[in-house]
Scaffold this motif. Structure first.
Motif, short mmCIF file in Angstrom:
data_model
loop_
_atom_site.label_atom_id
_atom_site.label_comp_id
_atom_site.label_asym_id
_atom_site.label_seq_id
_atom_site.Cartn_x
_atom_site.Cartn_y
_atom_site.Cartn_z
N SER A 188 -5.62 -11.66 1.56
CA SER A 188 -6.12 -10.39 1.06
C SER A 188 -7.49 -10.55 0.40
CB SER A 188 -5.14 -9.79 0.04
OG SER A 188 -3.91 -9.50 0.64
N THR A 203 -3.89 -6.43 -6.68
CA THR A 203 -3.76 -7.33 -5.54
C THR A 203 -2.60 -8.31 -5.73
OG1 THR A 203 -6.14 -7.18 -5.18
CG2 THR A 203 -4.99 -8.99 -4.10
N CYS A 220 0.56 -8.11 -3.27
CA CYS A 220 0.88 -9.23 -2.38
C CYS A 220 2.28 -9.79 -2.65
CB CYS A 220 -0.17 -10.33 -2.52
SG CYS A 220 -1.77 -9.89 -1.79
N ALA A 232 -5.86 -5.29 -1.07
CA ALA A 232 -7.01 -5.68 -1.89
C ALA A 232 -8.20 -4.82 -1.46
CB ALA A 232 -7.33 -7.17 -1.71
N VAL A 233 -8.49 -3.73 -2.14
CA VAL A 233 -7.91 -3.40 -3.45
C VAL A 233 -7.61 -1.91 -3.43
CG1 VAL A 233 -8.33 -3.27 -5.94
CG2 VAL A 233 -9.38 -5.10 -4.60
#
Length: 449
Positions: free
Chosen positions: A88, A174, A178, A214-215
Motif C-alpha cells: 500500500s 493505512t 491493511c 493508502a490513503v
C-alpha cells in the motif's frame, strides 16, 4: 470457467472506461469523474514507489503462495499485515509523499479540515445533525457531513492524543486498513477452513484495493468492520466460547455504523458467520453493539436522524446530476478494479461451494437441513458471497454513485475471499494478473484518494 469470469469482468471494466469517451461532453461531465469509473484523472506518471511496488509484487507472486502454505500462523499473520502495508505504501509513493500520502486527508473536503473547530466533543455530538445539510453557514465539510460523528470523533481523538496532522492520520488509516487482510484470514480460519485462509493470504496482501487503503478514511472503516467480523467468528468457535471477544466484536460493529452509515450492511457478513456457527455465545456481541448505540444516543446523536439528513444532503449535491444509468453498473466496474480479475475468476466457483442443495426439497426438519448445509458449505465462499451481497445492496440503493472503489472497501475485502477458491496450481498466475492490473491503475490514473 475461471477464465470466463475474469474475461467478463475485464469486458465490464473496459466498457466502463470506454463509454464515457463515446458520449457527448455534457453527459461525460455529468459523471464528475474524469477517469470514470475511477474517481481520478488520466495522468500517466511514476514515482519513487514504482520500483518497490514492482519488487513487492514480483516477490509475493513468486514466493507468496508457498510461504503462506507452510509458515506457522504465528508468523503468517504479521507477514500478511506487513506485506499489505509495504504494498500500500509503495503504491501511494507512486504519487509522491505529499500528493500520495501525507496530504491526502488534509483537503477542504476531508475530516481534518474540521478537527480544529471542535472545541467540545460533547457539543459536537449534540449539534452534529444540525450541521449535516448543505448551504448553511456552519455546514460540515463534504466527508464529515456524509458520515456519522464517529468518523470525525476518531480524528479529533487522534489530534488530542498528539497525533494530529495529515501524516499521522494517513499512517493510522493505512495501518488499520491493511490489518483487514489479517482479519479476513483469521475469520476464515476460525470458521473451519485453515487451508482456504492460507490460500487467500497472498491475494489479500497484494490486493488492488491497496491503492485506496493508502490513503482514505474508508481504510479505517474497513479495518474496524473487518475485525468486528473476525472477532465474532472467533467468539463462536465450537467449544471455545469467548464472551469478552464477542463483546469486543459488538463494540466494533456498533462503532462501525457510527463511522459510516453504509456499514449497517456489515450485518450480512455477521449473519453469515452466525448461520455457519450458530448464535450460542454471540449474545455479548449484541450487548457491545447496543452499548455503543446507547453512548452516542445519550450524547445527543440519534443515528436515524443523521441517516435521513445525509440522504437529503446527498441529493443536494452532484448526486442529482450523476446518471444512475451509468453508475449502477459503473460502480461494479470500479469494484472489479479494487478486487481484481482474480476475484472475478474465483467468483465463478461460488455457487458450487455454497452448499446449495441440488433439489429444493428436504424431508427433514429445518434444524437438520441447517446442519446438513453447514457440513457442505465452504466458509471462504460463504464470506465472499456475503461481501458480494452487501455491495450489491449498496449498489441498488443508489446512495453510492461513483467513488465505490473507495466507499465499498469494507465489502471488497470479503469479496477477495473468492480467490481462495482458485486452484492452488494457478495461484501465481492469478497473483501476477492482480499485480499487473494494480500497477496499471496506479501509474495511469492519478486517483483522488
Amino acid at each position: 470457467m475461471d477464465l470466463y469470469g475474469a474475461l467478463g469482468a475485464a469486458i465490464l471494466v473496459a466498457l466502463a472506461f470506454v463509454v464515457p469517451h463515446l458520449a457527448d461532453d455534457r453527459w461525460r461531465d455529468s459523471l464528475y469523474a474524469a477517469a470514470a469509473p475511477i474517481f481520478g484523472s488520466w495522468e500517466p506518471h511514476w514515482g519513487w514507489g514504482t520500483g518497490p511496488a514492482i519488487a513487492i509484487g514480483v516477490l509475493v507472486t513468486v514466493y507468496g503462495p508457498g510461504l503462506a502454505g507452510r509458515m506457522s500462523w504465528r508468523w503468517l499473520l504479521p507477514a500478511v499485515w506487513l506485506t499489505a502495508l509495504a504494498w500500500s505504501f509503495a503504491l501511494a509513493m507512486v504519487d509522491g509523499w505529499q500528493r500520495g500520502f501525507a496530504g491526502r486527508l488534509t483537503t477542504g473536503h476531508e475530516y481534518l479540515h474540521e478537527v480544529g473547530g471542535v472545541s467540545s466533543i460533547g457539543a459536537m455530538l449534540r449539534g452534529f445533525a444540525d450541521r449535516i445539510l448543505d448551504f448553511q453557514p456552519d455546514s460540515w465539510t463534504t466527508h464529515v457531513s456524509g458520515h456519522p460523528p464517529g468518523a470525525l470523533l476518531t480524528f479529533v481523538l487522534l489530534d488530542r492524543a498528539g497525533l494530529g496532522g495529515g501524516t499521522w492520520a494517513a499512517l493510522v488509516c493505512t495501518a488499520v486498513g491493511c490489518s483487514a487482510a489479517v482479519a479476513v484470514v483469521v475469520a476464515i480460519r476460525a470458521l473451519g477452513a485453515p487451508e482456504r485462509a492460507r490460500a487467500v493470504a497472498p491475494f489479500l496482501a497484494l490486493a488492488p484495493a491497496a491503492i485506496w487503503l493508502a490513503v482514505s478514511a474508508d481504510a479505517l472503516f474497513t479495518g474496524v468492520s473487518a475485525w468486528a467480523v473476525a472477532l465474532l467468528a472467533l467468539a463462536v468457535e465450537p467449544g471455545r466460547r469467548r464472551p469478552a471477544v464477542a463483546f469486543g466484536a459488538g463494540i466494533l460493529f456498533g462503532y462501525s455504523v457510527y463511522l459510516n452509515y453504509g456499514l449497517i450492511l456489515m450485518a450480512i457478513p455477521a449473519a453469515a458467520v452466525l448461520m455457519l456457527r450458530g448464535v450460542r455465545g454471540a449474545w455479548p456481541a449484541a450487548v457491545g453493539a447496543l452499548t455503543v448505540v446507547a453512548l452516542f444516543t445519550l450524547s445527543g446523536f440519534w443515528w436515524l436522524d443523521g441517516y435521513h439528513l445525509v440522504v437529503e444532503r446527498y441529493y443536494q449535491g452532484i448526486a442529482t446530476t450523476r446518471p444512475a444509468s451509468y453508475w449502477v453498473w459503473g460502480n461494479l466496474a470500479a469494484t472489479v478494479c479494487a478486487v481484481g480479475l482474480a476475484s472475478a475468476a474465483g467468483a465463478t466457483r461460488l455457487s458450487g461451494n455454497l452448499g446449495l442443495p441440488r433439489s429444493p426439497r428436504f424431508s427433514g426438519s429445518a434444524a437438520a437441513a441447517l446442519r446438513d448445509w453447514r457440513g457442505r458449505v465452504d466458509p471462504a465462499a460463504l464470506m465472499a458471497a456475503a461481501g458480494l451481497l452487501a455491495l450489491l445492496v449498496a449498489d441498488i440503493s443508489l446512495l453510492s454513485k461513483a467513488e465505490t472503489e473507495r466507499i465499498w472497501l469494507p465489502f471488497d475485502i470479503w469479496v477477495l475471499a473468492c480467490t481462495a477458491l482458485l486452484p492452488v496450481r494457478t495461484a501465481r498466475r492469478w497473483l501476477a494478473v492482480q499485480v499487473v492490473g494494480t500497477l496499471l491503475i496506479a501509474h495511469l490514473i492519478l486517483t483522488n484518494w
